[in-house]
Motif scaffolding. Sequence first.
Motif, PDB file in Angstrom:
ATOM      1  N   GLU A  22       0.834  -1.203   0.000  1.00 56.59           N
ATOM      2  CA  GLU A  22       0.000   0.000   0.000  1.00 56.59           C
ATOM      3  C   GLU A  22       0.874   1.260   0.000  1.00 56.59           C
ATOM      4  OE1 GLU A  22      -3.236   2.457  -0.163  1.00 56.59           O
ATOM      5  OE2 GLU A  22      -3.170   0.293  -0.473  1.00 56.59           O
ATOM      6  N   PHE A  23       1.949   1.266   0.777  1.00 59.80           N
ATOM      7  CA  PHE A  23       2.883   2.390   0.823  1.00 59.80           C
ATOM      8  C   PHE A  23       3.453   2.670  -0.566  1.00 59.80           C
ATOM      9  CE2 PHE A  23       7.341   3.824   1.387  1.00 59.80           C
ATOM     10  CZ  PHE A  23       7.122   5.028   2.030  1.00 59.80           C
ATOM     11  N   LEU A  24       3.874   1.617  -1.270  1.00 63.47           N
ATOM     12  CA  LEU A  24       4.424   1.779  -2.614  1.00 63.47           C
ATOM     13  C   LEU A  24       3.373   2.312  -3.591  1.00 63.47           C
ATOM     14  CD1 LEU A  24       6.616  -1.428  -2.817  1.00 63.47           C
ATOM     15  CD2 LEU A  24       7.415   0.939  -2.656  1.00 63.47           C
ATOM     16  N   LEU A  25       2.150   1.815  -3.467  1.00 66.60           N
ATOM     17  CA  LEU A  25       1.082   2.294  -4.334  1.00 66.60           C
ATOM     18  C   LEU A  25       0.767   3.768  -4.072  1.00 66.60           C
ATOM     19  CD1 LEU A  25      -1.317  -0.795  -4.288  1.00 66.60           C
ATOM     20  CD2 LEU A  25       0.116  -0.010  -6.189  1.00 66.60           C
ATOM     21  N   GLN A  26       0.729   4.165  -2.804  1.00 65.56           N
ATOM     22  CA  GLN A  26       0.456   5.563  -2.457  1.00 65.56           C
ATOM     23  C   GLN A  26       1.541   6.492  -2.972  1.00 65.56           C
ATOM     24  OE1 GLN A  26       0.028   5.674   1.787  1.00 65.56           O
ATOM     25  NE2 GLN A  26      -2.068   4.901   1.742  1.00 65.56           N
ATOM     26  N   LYS A  27       2.793   6.033  -2.929  1.00 71.57           N
ATOM     27  CA  LYS A  27       3.921   6.849  -3.387  1.00 71.57           C
ATOM     28  C   LYS A  27       4.114   6.758  -4.898  1.00 71.57           C
ATOM     29  CE  LYS A  27       5.292   8.261   0.649  1.00 71.57           C
ATOM     30  NZ  LYS A  27       5.323   9.662   1.032  1.00 71.57           N
ATOM     31  N   VAL A  29       5.315   4.312  -6.662  1.00 70.67           N
ATOM     32  CA  VAL A  29       6.654   3.798  -6.902  1.00 70.67           C
ATOM     33  C   VAL A  29       6.560   2.528  -7.742  1.00 70.67           C
ATOM     34  CG1 VAL A  29       8.708   2.833  -5.785  1.00 70.67           C
ATOM     35  CG2 VAL A  29       7.538   4.782  -4.766  1.00 70.67           C
ATOM     36  N   ALA A  30       7.309   2.480  -8.826  1.00 71.76           N
ATOM     37  CA  ALA A  30       7.274   1.324  -9.727  1.00 71.76           C
ATOM     38  C   ALA A  30       8.442   0.378  -9.500  1.00 71.76           C
ATOM     39  CB  ALA A  30       7.280   1.791 -11.179  1.00 71.76           C
ATOM     40  N   SER A  31       9.430   0.787  -8.680  1.00 68.26           N
ATOM     41  CA  SER A  31      10.565  -0.096  -8.424  1.00 68.26           C
ATOM     42  C   SER A  31      11.195   0.193  -7.065  1.00 68.26           C
ATOM     43  CB  SER A  31      11.621   0.051  -9.527  1.00 68.26           C
ATOM     44  OG  SER A  31      12.175   1.342  -9.504  1.00 68.26           O
TER      45      SER A  31
END
Length: 107
Positions: A22-27, A29-31
């Motif tokens: 979820e953190f990566l999706l919110q930011k 971030v693709a990698s």
Amino acid sequence: MNLETQIQHPAISFTFTPEAKEFLLQKQVASVHIESMDLDACCIPIVSPPAVRRGNPLKPENFIPMNAEGITVYYDRYLPKRPEVKIELSGFGLFKGLRVANWEIKF
């Protein structure tokens, strides 16, 4: 339904906790890249768990790229190949980040 996102590599299994995903999706971030964090202190090497950083590494040739549900994971070629690498969210507020949860340091 499994609440964790997994990808497989012949020697490594990666797992993101739901909070990390979820953190990566919110930011948006693709990698991410996982790199060694060996430090020297007074001629004695200090071994710590590898760092998980957002984005592509500066030297991608030193990493093994893998994919997990739209996120590219770059794994440092010089790190030991662990059977499972679990990535979790750490910190709070503005100090949130990712870390490897299950890294054991053996001497």
